[in-house]
Structures are given as C-alpha cells and as structure tokens.
Design an enzyme around this catalytic site. Structure first.
Site, short mmCIF file in Angstrom:
data_model
loop_
_atom_site.label_atom_id
_atom_site.label_comp_id
_atom_site.label_asym_id
_atom_site.label_seq_id
_atom_site.Cartn_x
_atom_site.Cartn_y
_atom_site.Cartn_z
N ASP A 67 0.96 -1.21 -0.14
CA ASP A 67 -0.03 -0.15 -0.06
C ASP A 67 0.82 1.34 -0.02
O ASP A 67 2.12 1.12 0.02
CB ASP A 67 -0.84 -0.04 1.20
CG ASP A 67 -0.63 -0.28 2.48
OD1 ASP A 67 0.97 -0.22 2.78
OD2 ASP A 67 -0.96 -0.61 3.47
N ASN A 136 -7.70 -1.00 13.75
CA ASN A 136 -9.11 -1.22 13.62
C ASN A 136 -9.33 -2.41 12.80
O ASN A 136 -10.27 -2.53 11.98
CB ASN A 136 -9.59 0.03 12.58
CG ASN A 136 -9.04 0.23 11.30
OD1 ASN A 136 -8.00 -0.70 11.04
ND2 ASN A 136 -9.24 1.07 10.38
N HIS A 138 -7.77 -3.40 9.97
CA HIS A 138 -7.29 -3.21 8.36
C HIS A 138 -6.15 -4.08 8.03
O HIS A 138 -5.55 -4.25 8.99
CB HIS A 138 -7.12 -1.81 8.10
CG HIS A 138 -5.98 -1.09 8.39
ND1 HIS A 138 -5.93 0.35 8.26
CD2 HIS A 138 -4.86 -1.47 8.89
CE1 HIS A 138 -4.84 0.74 8.45
NE2 HIS A 138 -3.88 -0.40 8.67
N GLU A 143 -10.00 -0.96 4.68
CA GLU A 143 -10.71 -0.66 5.95
C GLU A 143 -11.91 -1.33 6.27
O GLU A 143 -12.46 -2.02 5.26
CB GLU A 143 -10.97 0.93 5.96
CG GLU A 143 -9.73 1.75 5.75
CD GLU A 143 -8.77 2.14 6.74
OE1 GLU A 143 -8.63 1.22 7.73
OE2 GLU A 143 -8.02 3.04 6.63
P1 PGA Z 1 2.16 -1.21 12.35
O1 PGA Z 1 0.98 -0.84 11.36
O2 PGA Z 1 2.94 -2.23 11.87
O3 PGA Z 1 2.87 0.32 12.63
O4 PGA Z 1 1.45 -1.32 13.73
C1 PGA Z 1 0.22 -2.02 11.05
C2 PGA Z 1 -0.88 -1.59 9.99
O5 PGA Z 1 -1.51 -0.73 10.28
O6 PGA Z 1 -1.28 -2.28 9.18
#
Ligand code: PGA
Length: 241
Positions: A67, A136, A138, A143
């Site tokens: 992404d 959340n 995702h 999302e």
């Molecule tokens: P993080 O992000 O590895 O910084 O916790 C995870 C994500 O949002 O997919």
C-alpha cells in the site's frame, strides 16, 4: 488460517525473515508483497542480515508494495516507498526493474491501480505476502466495510488510520486517502502471513481470530485463505481464548 505463536517480537521477526528467504531459495523468481510499518521492520533488518551473511541470491525476485499513502511524496520518510527502499531494496540491492510500487503522486491514481493489477498478472501473481494489522483490523488499507471484490484501489482512510498513521511522520500529515492491494489480490496470493506484536494489538487480534468472518473486522477475512498464517507474539496473543 494457521496461528503461530512466538515468545517475542524478535523471534517472530526471525521467523518471517526466514519465510521470505526460504521462499526465494525455493523459487528464485518469487513475487513478494511487503507491508510497511513498525511490525515488519525488524523482520526486514534480519532478512538483510541473513542475505548478506549467507550470500543468498535474491536478484531474480520481484518486490511489490502492499500500500501507499496517497499524496505523500517518496522523499518523505513516512512514505511506504521510502520505508521499503531504506529497509529492503537498498540493503538487498534490488534492481529498479524488480521493484513495483504505487506512485503516490500519480495524476491518475486509479490508473496507477490498474497498472499494478496488470503488473501482478504479468509476473504470475504474488507468491508471498507479508501484512500487518491495523488497530481497526485493516489489512493494507482495506478498512472496515471495504468490499471483498476489490483489486488494487484507492480508498478513503478510516479516522483511526488517519490518526494512528501520524506516528510515521515527523510533522502532522493530512492522510485522507490510501492506495492498497485489495482483497482479491490478497486472496489470490499463494501464501499470506499476518504479523502482530505488542500489547496494543491484543484486542484487535482477539477480534481477528475469534469474531465471525466479515469485513467489519477485515483481518478475519484472512481466515478464508487456504494458506494464511497469523504470526503473533505473546503480548498480542495475550487475550486469545
Ligand atoms: P504497524 O501498522 O505495523 O505500524 O502497527 C500496522 C498496520 O496498520 O497495518
């Protein structure tokens, strides 16, 4: 989905580094899709160490980003492109022709998504996908509520993602949209490993593992994948039944 538990983030990171390495050793032309963020960083450092130590040839592999933050320039250290370049592509000396990223500044980001889908088709699909999990639920920027029928697409970011995402930037950043692989890209990947570590991920991991499968908690959808794994450290697994 297979759940694999690790005592520490370090042990989990080593296991993920080894999975990437072994996949490339088994199939040198593997297509590897990588997440960015705090969770996989240590795995990528260990991967670079192992590749250097064991003189592994990764030159035929292709790397794809999961992404990107729409509108964030590549020069910004918070961009996914910057992260992957710094922690993966430069240490592994990956040729530009083997790196496939979303252009966050493209005038037509929808066309950018179509181009990514075409690239994946021409490369024969993703062999191994490494993903994290958002607060959340995702996966990538899929999302809560996002349709399962999507391939790579542009998405309005959830409020939680917009505020949690600030941690990657040295100054407050407007993070309204993301570009992401969609659920169809994820379902078509041959193997998917979701990584989660730390106490702050304990509640969402409980939901990801125990809630009924639905896009209300997107990570639950990975339980439908025939070769998916949740690699979780003891703290993130601490609320599992
Ligand atoms: P993080 O992000 O590895 O910084 O916790 C995870 C994500 O949002 O997919």
């Amino acid at each position: 989905m297979t759940l694999r538990l690790f005592e520490t983030h370090e042990a989990l990171s080593l296991a993920v580094a080894n999975e990437i390495l072994q996949r490339i050793q088994r199939k040198p032309t593997s297509v590897i899709c990588l997440a960015t963020g705090d969770t996989p960083l240590r795995a990528y450092q260990l991967l670079a160490e192992q590749v250097a130590k064991n003189n592994v040839d990764v030159s035929q592999a292709h790397f794809v980003a999961l992404d990107e933050w729409a509108g964030v320039p590549p020069s910004n250290p918070g961009s996914c492109r910057h992260f992957l370049t710094q922690h993966v592509f430069t240490p592994l000396a990956i040729k530009a022709s083997h790196i496939h990223l979303f252009d966050a500044l493209a005038a037509d980001i929808r066309r950018e998504c179509a181009a990514m889908n075409d690239t994946l088709k021409s490369l024969g699909g993703i062999d191994l996908m490494i993903v994290g999990i958002g607060m959340n639920g995702h996966v990538g920027f899929n999302e809560p509520g996002v349709p399962e029928s999507n391939y790579a697409h542009v998405i309005d970011l959830d409020e939680i993602t917009q505020s949690v995402g600030q941690k990657y930037f040295s100054q407050p950043m407007k993070l309204s949209q993301g570009i992401t692989m969609g659920w169809q890209n994820i379902f078509e990947a041959r193997t998917v490993i979701l990584m989660a570590n730390g106490q702050k991920k304990a509640d969402i991991m409980k939901r990801a593992v125990e809630e009924p499968i639905s896009n209300a908690c997107p990570a639950t959808l990975l339980r439908k994948h025939a070769d998916s794994y949740f690699f979780v450290d003891a703290l993130a697994a601490s609320k599992l039944a």
